[in-house]
Motif scaffolding. Sequence first.
Motif, PDB file in Angstrom:
ATOM      1  N   ILE A  63       1.836   9.830   2.127  1.00 36.01           N
ATOM      2  CA  ILE A  63       2.396   8.223   1.686  1.00 36.01           C
ATOM      3  C   ILE A  63       3.227   7.948   3.099  1.00 36.01           C
ATOM      4  N   THR A  64       3.781   8.735   3.866  1.00 38.26           N
ATOM      5  CA  THR A  64       4.503   8.417   4.873  1.00 38.26           C
ATOM      6  C   THR A  64       3.626   7.282   5.919  1.00 38.26           C
ATOM      7  N   ALA A  96       8.042  -4.230   8.721  1.00 36.22           N
ATOM      8  CA  ALA A  96       7.168  -3.833   7.533  1.00 36.22           C
ATOM      9  C   ALA A  96       7.512  -2.619   6.885  1.00 36.22           C
ATOM     10  N   ALA A  97       8.174  -1.579   7.787  1.00 35.33           N
ATOM     11  CA  ALA A  97       8.519  -0.217   7.214  1.00 35.33           C
ATOM     12  C   ALA A  97       9.661  -0.275   6.412  1.00 35.33           C
ATOM     13  N   ASN A  98      10.625  -1.386   6.733  1.00 33.11           N
ATOM     14  CA  ASN A  98      12.015  -1.517   6.120  1.00 33.11           C
ATOM     15  C   ASN A  98      11.685  -2.141   4.719  1.00 33.11           C
ATOM     16  N   TRP A  99      10.696  -3.126   4.548  1.00 35.02           N
ATOM     17  CA  TRP A  99      10.371  -3.864   3.600  1.00 35.02           C
ATOM     18  C   TRP A  99       9.756  -2.927   2.478  1.00 35.02           C
ATOM     19  N   GLY A 100       8.858  -1.933   3.187  1.00 33.14           N
ATOM     20  CA  GLY A 100       8.003  -0.940   2.224  1.00 33.14           C
ATOM     21  C   GLY A 100       9.102  -0.142   1.503  1.00 33.14           C
ATOM     22  N   VAL A 101      10.141   0.624   2.169  1.00 30.84           N
ATOM     23  CA  VAL A 101      11.166   1.258   1.693  1.00 30.84           C
ATOM     24  C   VAL A 101      11.901   0.560   0.903  1.00 30.84           C
ATOM     25  N   LEU A 102      12.238  -0.618   0.936  1.00 31.87           N
ATOM     26  CA  LEU A 102      13.212  -1.474   0.079  1.00 31.87           C
ATOM     27  C   LEU A 102      12.414  -1.755  -1.119  1.00 31.87           C
ATOM     28  N   THR A 103      11.123  -2.131  -1.150  1.00 33.45           N
ATOM     29  CA  THR A 103      10.496  -2.074  -2.478  1.00 33.45           C
ATOM     30  C   THR A 103      10.339  -1.082  -3.196  1.00 33.45           C
ATOM     31  N   LEU A 139       0.984  -1.218   0.142  1.00 32.31           N
ATOM     32  CA  LEU A 139      -0.150  -0.088   0.227  1.00 32.31           C
ATOM     33  C   LEU A 139       0.795   1.482   0.026  1.00 32.31           C
ATOM     34  N   MET A 140       1.863   1.155   0.823  1.00 31.45           N
ATOM     35  CA  MET A 140       2.763   2.417   0.913  1.00 31.45           C
ATOM     36  C   MET A 140       3.732   2.297  -0.375  1.00 31.45           C
ATOM     37  N   ALA A 141       4.050   1.555  -0.707  1.00 33.89           N
ATOM     38  CA  ALA A 141       5.198   1.164  -2.072  1.00 33.89           C
ATOM     39  C   ALA A 141       4.523   1.699  -3.288  1.00 33.89           C
ATOM     40  N   ILE A 144      18.886   9.200  -5.844  1.00 33.62           N
ATOM     41  CA  ILE A 144      18.049   8.055  -5.567  1.00 33.62           C
ATOM     42  C   ILE A 144      18.561   7.542  -4.173  1.00 33.62           C
ATOM     43  N   LEU A 145      19.801   7.524  -3.829  1.00 30.84           N
ATOM     44  CA  LEU A 145      20.402   6.906  -2.782  1.00 30.84           C
ATOM     45  C   LEU A 145      20.127   7.624  -1.586  1.00 30.84           C
ATOM     46  N   VAL A 146      20.275   9.120  -1.771  1.00 27.78           N
ATOM     47  CA  VAL A 146      19.816  10.040  -0.576  1.00 27.78           C
ATOM     48  C   VAL A 146      18.345   9.815  -0.031  1.00 27.78           C
ATOM     49  N   SER A 147      17.454   9.765  -1.156  1.00 23.46           N
ATOM     50  CA  SER A 147      16.329   9.323  -0.948  1.00 23.46           C
ATOM     51  C   SER A 147      15.810   8.378  -0.083  1.00 23.46           C
ATOM     52  N   ILE A 148      16.545   7.021  -0.359  1.00 22.66           N
ATOM     53  CA  ILE A 148      16.264   5.787   0.173  1.00 22.66           C
ATOM     54  C   ILE A 148      16.724   5.838   1.619  1.00 22.66           C
ATOM     55  N   ILE A 149      17.929   6.874   1.852  1.00 27.12           N
ATOM     56  CA  ILE A 149      18.409   6.786   3.264  1.00 27.12           C
ATOM     57  C   ILE A 149      17.430   7.630   3.913  1.00 27.12           C
ATOM     58  N   ILE A 150      16.935   8.555   3.542  1.00 30.18           N
ATOM     59  CA  ILE A 150      15.778   9.461   4.264  1.00 30.18           C
ATOM     60  C   ILE A 150      14.715   8.733   4.463  1.00 30.18           C
ATOM     61  N   ASP A 151      14.270   7.787   3.393  1.00 29.78           N
ATOM     62  CA  ASP A 151      12.955   7.128   3.539  1.00 29.78           C
ATOM     63  C   ASP A 151      13.049   6.297   4.655  1.00 29.78           C
TER      64      ASP A 151
END
Length: 412
Positions: free
Chosen positions: A212-213, A237-244, A30-32, A59-66
């Motif tokens: 989205i957050t 779940a949050a980690n998997w959402g950001v990873l997806t 749902l988040m992804a 992209i890398l910065v956005s993933i870390i912040i995510d």
Amino acid sequence: MSKHAYDESDLKPGKMTRKQKQVFWGAIFLMATSSIGPGFLTQTSYFTDRFAASFAFAILVSIIIDIGAQLNIWRVLVVSKKRGQDVANMVLPGLGTFIAILIVLGGLAFNIGNVGGAGLGVNILIGVSPKIGAIITAILAIIVFSLKNSAKIMDFVALTLGIIMLTMVAIVMVTSSPPVMDAAVNSVFPGDYGTMLLPAITLIGGTVGGYITFAGGHRLLDAGIHGKENAGFAGKAANWGVLTTGVMRVILFLAILGVVTAGYNLSDSHPTASVFQYALGGAGYKIFGVVLFSAALTSVIGAAYTSVTFMRSFHPAVEKYNNLFIIGFIVFSTLVFVLVGQPVKILVLVGSVNGLILPLTLGAILVASRKKKIVGDYQHPTWMIALGVLAVIVTVIAGYFSLQGIADIWTG
């Protein structure tokens, strides 16, 4: 809680039950998929065409912040047993209401673009006008929230269409033969760090800004997953959402980068569509239609659902008639698109503005994580708070410098 919430007896800590797994993956996708909408596709194409391999840094910065944002927000919401706006109001009276208004307005703006993107996807697939396609999409989304088991159906739709999108974009990535090593180097050492500020804040806004957050966290709460004992569940779940979301962003970026570095010029009106066409020929355009429709439909559902969760504190009627308000949100968004339309630039700009909201929402959550009246005796990990503070600082700085960039895009 939703009348379709799961029984808490099915959600005990430890090994996940079948229902827990359904909620787990439902919240993740749902988040992804909420963040992987028409704006996601447009932003990635626009910035990859403009910055090429250097865009990997953003992209890398956005993933870390995510990660910093999602880990803190999902865990604190679940532990506190309260939605985002209620937590913020406990931190500072009125703050949650202000945030809720901003998020609902942002969600509405996004949803107008989502409906428009879905209309274009249907247009590509079956040839009807984008406006008729938008109406068809709205009807499908309304059906989801009209059925008895709407929560479970929403989870299923997000998961299924999310997998379809990931698979199809991955095929394009492999076909386009992108310079992977060049992108890897630029993810740490871009050509110009300064020029990456606007792309980074836009990506952050598009993946964890605004509604989205809170999409996944609110979904867990509505499913009955809350309390200190479920903090780990929420974090996972949050980690998997950001990873997806991150995987989708990376493979889409690489697919576009392969086309751009091959010397092709992307279309100004439909940049992502031209990527699929260059990579896969005539069939690529139809495949793009499937991806666009899938991305847009899931985003319409996610934006409507999550935006209305922020309205549920305004009046008891919203809580009581939750699904009717979600349907009304979808209908209103569709009418605006059909009657007014949606410029492509708005999709990029709303992502940037949404990113400017993140420091406010995340800051409130970080303060809440240390207030016993909100989280009780739960001890929020210090390293998570540090990562969250870093996310706030980066987004405040990037947001300040991106204001000029936003103005340039609007007037350019």
